[in-house]
Design an enzyme around this catalytic site. Structure first.
Site, PDB file in Angstrom:
ATOM      1  N   THR A  21       0.840  -1.205   0.000  1.00 31.17           N
ATOM      2  CA  THR A  21       0.000   0.000   0.000  1.00 31.17           C
ATOM      3  C   THR A  21       0.873   1.252   0.000  1.00 31.17           C
ATOM      4  O   THR A  21       0.650   2.190  -0.780  1.00 31.17           O
ATOM      5  CB  THR A  21      -0.944  -0.006   1.228  1.00 31.17           C
ATOM      6  OG1 THR A  21      -1.797  -1.152   1.121  1.00 31.17           O
ATOM      7  CG2 THR A  21      -1.785   1.251   1.306  1.00 31.17           C
ATOM      8  N   ASN A  44      -5.192  -9.956  -7.903  1.00 31.91           N
ATOM      9  CA  ASN A  44      -5.417 -10.553  -6.586  1.00 31.91           C
ATOM     10  C   ASN A  44      -6.745 -11.300  -6.470  1.00 31.91           C
ATOM     11  O   ASN A  44      -6.884 -12.202  -5.664  1.00 31.91           O
ATOM     12  CB  ASN A  44      -5.346  -9.477  -5.496  1.00 31.91           C
ATOM     13  CG  ASN A  44      -6.140  -8.245  -5.847  1.00 31.91           C
ATOM     14  OD1 ASN A  44      -5.892  -7.595  -6.867  1.00 31.91           O
ATOM     15  ND2 ASN A  44      -7.118  -7.930  -5.028  1.00 31.91           N
ATOM     16  N   HIS A  46       4.075 -10.020   3.319  1.00 34.22           N
ATOM     17  CA  HIS A  46       3.109 -10.984   3.872  1.00 34.22           C
ATOM     18  C   HIS A  46       2.337 -11.762   2.812  1.00 34.22           C
ATOM     19  O   HIS A  46       1.507 -12.609   3.125  1.00 34.22           O
ATOM     20  CB  HIS A  46       2.150 -10.297   4.858  1.00 34.22           C
ATOM     21  CG  HIS A  46       1.097  -9.433   4.235  1.00 34.22           C
ATOM     22  ND1 HIS A  46      -0.209  -9.837   4.130  1.00 34.22           N
ATOM     23  CD2 HIS A  46       1.150  -8.191   3.700  1.00 34.22           C
ATOM     24  CE1 HIS A  46      -0.925  -8.865   3.569  1.00 34.22           C
ATOM     25  NE2 HIS A  46      -0.119  -7.854   3.297  1.00 34.22           N
ATOM     26  N   CYS A  65      -9.858  -6.648   0.698  1.00 35.24           N
ATOM     27  CA  CYS A  65     -10.092  -5.227   0.937  1.00 35.24           C
ATOM     28  C   CYS A  65     -11.549  -4.850   0.779  1.00 35.24           C
ATOM     29  O   CYS A  65     -11.997  -3.835   1.291  1.00 35.24           O
ATOM     30  CB  CYS A  65      -9.250  -4.388  -0.004  1.00 35.24           C
ATOM     31  SG  CYS A  65      -7.545  -4.525   0.422  1.00 35.24           S
TER      32      CYS A  65
HETATM   33  N1  PLP Z   1      -1.508  -4.864  -4.234  1.00 35.63           N
HETATM   34  C1  PLP Z   1      -2.068  -6.075  -4.411  1.00 35.63           C
HETATM   35  C2  PLP Z   1      -2.147  -6.637  -5.784  1.00 35.63           C
HETATM   36  C3  PLP Z   1      -2.553  -6.786  -3.310  1.00 35.63           C
HETATM   37  O1  PLP Z   1      -3.123  -7.976  -3.506  1.00 35.63           O
HETATM   38  C4  PLP Z   1      -2.463  -6.209  -2.026  1.00 35.63           C
HETATM   39  C5  PLP Z   1      -3.026  -6.908  -0.837  1.00 35.63           C
HETATM   40  O2  PLP Z   1      -4.063  -7.530  -0.892  1.00 35.63           O
HETATM   41  C6  PLP Z   1      -1.868  -4.952  -1.886  1.00 35.63           C
HETATM   42  C7  PLP Z   1      -1.402  -4.310  -3.008  1.00 35.63           C
HETATM   43  C8  PLP Z   1      -1.721  -4.287  -0.523  1.00 35.63           C
HETATM   44  O3  PLP Z   1      -0.730  -4.968   0.190  1.00 35.63           O
HETATM   45  P1  PLP Z   1      -0.270  -4.565   1.677  1.00 35.63           P
HETATM   46  O4  PLP Z   1      -1.145  -5.333   2.582  1.00 35.63           O
HETATM   47  O5  PLP Z   1       1.166  -5.025   1.762  1.00 35.63           O
HETATM   48  O6  PLP Z   1      -0.371  -3.111   1.832  1.00 35.63           O
END
Ligand code: PLP
Length: 374
Positions: free
Chosen positions: A71, A145, A194, A318
């Site tokens: 993020t 995702n 993670h 999310c």
């Molecule tokens: N980008 C993608 C493609 C993701 O799948 C995710 C998490 O689900 C993120 C960004 C955000 O990741 P983080 O939890 O490390 O901020």
């Protein structure tokens, strides 16, 4: 982890990462910026960690900045281009951590590249948009995702390079599951610990050049003055150790997992009338299945599966729990009602054939329990 099928949301800590974290926390907890011997050791270990990551990504280590996760990395890229005039092109299925800052910060300057009905990127639209808008940035994720669909990021990166357009790739779901060596060819790459067995709250951004700073986290001179804040060396060490561990036998993992996953999908589509597999005809991550179920709210399916010990999700973590809306289905023009019937199943490196079989049985049982009530 029996019953856990939500690896795209997050992964359990890899045992090797846990060991690395404990050793780093016990022995090398000092501040890398301090001026005594122990601190110099931490600084040296951090540099070594950056080199190991650079090797895996095919990138000069100096281009890598450690962050708090994907993020932050995605927001940083948007911030870097906020002051530059001109259009920014993005795929229409990006994660909210990129899509939301793009829309909030750049608003009408953002142009979305269409997705085809099979969920892949519309290449023709991409070429046309680059030619028409001569963008200041193109950003396309490596793997989605929700559906696991793989995007042609290598081809897009090359196309952009030939035209002198900076290219960013959110590779959060790709790294750890697919060969990552070529990612260094992109100008900017986002990664998150993670998602591949590392701890939460740590990630990285590969940047175009070795001096560029994130720009929106200011303070001390850490990360060569590019991102302020004391480096979380134990988490960084654990993240890189996890990546080394999960990518060790990637070819074997991929072959086995594809076999289990595809057998599962075939059986489910045969046994539950009206189920639709999203992106079934295109290349996808070996661990992901996105299904539109024939009836009943996806949260009901999730609750019943959870009672039987299985963790799956409604599209992206999310949006799960809010309105359950799926960015992929939205991009494909699905109805709101259809979006309430979507589920995402995502396995991990150690998921076994019997884990998949157990999930199949549980899903069929839930389906029968709904049918009995009608
Ligand atoms: N980008 C993608 C493609 C993701 O799948 C995710 C998490 O689900 C993120 C960004 C955000 O990741 P983080 O939890 O490390 O901020």
């Amino acid at each position: 982890m029996q019953g856990y099928f939500d690896y795209n949301a997050t992964t359990p800590l890899h045992p090797a990462a846990r060991d690395a974290w404990l050793i780093a926390s016990e022995r090398h907890w000092h501040n890398a910026s301090s001026l005594y011997r122990e601190a110099a050791t931490v600084k040296h270990l951090l540099d070594t960690a950056r080199e190991r990551l650079g090797e895996m990504l095919g990138s000069e280590p100096e281009r890598i900045v450690f962050t708090s996760g994907a993020t932050e990395s995605n927001n940083a890229v948007v911030h870097l281009f906020a002051a530059k005039e001109g259009a920014v092109l993005s795929s229409s299925v990006e994660h909210p951590s990129l899509r939301t800052p793009l829309q909030r910060t750049l608003d009408h300057r953002v142009r979305f590249i269409r997705a085809c009905s099979d969920t892949s990127l519309d290449r023709e639209h991409f070429h046309q948009q680059v030619t028409e808008h001569n963008p200041v940035l193109v950003t396309i994720m490596a793997a989605n995702n929700e559906s696991g669909t793989l995007h042609p990021w290598q081809e897009a990166a090359k196309y952009c390079k030939e035209r002198g357009v900076p290219f960013h790739c959110d590779a959060s779901q790709w790294i750890g599951k697919m060969p990552a060596q070529a990612l260094g060819q992109c100008d900017y790459v986002t990664g998150s610990g993670h998602k591949f067995g590392g701890p939460k709250g740590v990630g990285f951004l590969v940047m175009r050049d070795e001096q560029e700073a994130l720009g929106f986290i200011n303070g001390g001179p850490q990360e060569e003055g590019r991102r302020a804040g004391t480096e979380n060396y134990p988490a960084i060490e654990a993240m890189i150790t996890a990546l080394e561990a999960v990518t060790q036998d990637l070819e074997i993992t991929t072959a086995h997992q594809l076999k289990y996953r595809d057998a599962f999908a075939k059986n489910i589509c045969r046994e539950i009338a009206g189920v639709r597999l999203i992106g079934g005809d295109v290349a996808r991550l070996w661990n992901t299945i996105m299904l539109v179920l024939p009836d009943h709210d996806n949260r009901k399916w999730l609750a019943r599966l959870s009672q039987s010990g299985f963790a799956i999700s409604t599209g992206s973590a999310c949006s799960a729990g809010r309105d359950g809306s799926s960015i992929v289905l939205q991009a494909l023009g699905a109805s709101a009602e259809e979006m309430q019937r979507v589920i995402r199943i995502s396995s991990g490196w150690e998921t076994s054939e019997s884990d998949w079989l157990a999930l199949e049985i549980a899903l069929l049982q839930v389906s029968k329990s709904f049918a009995l009530k009608e």
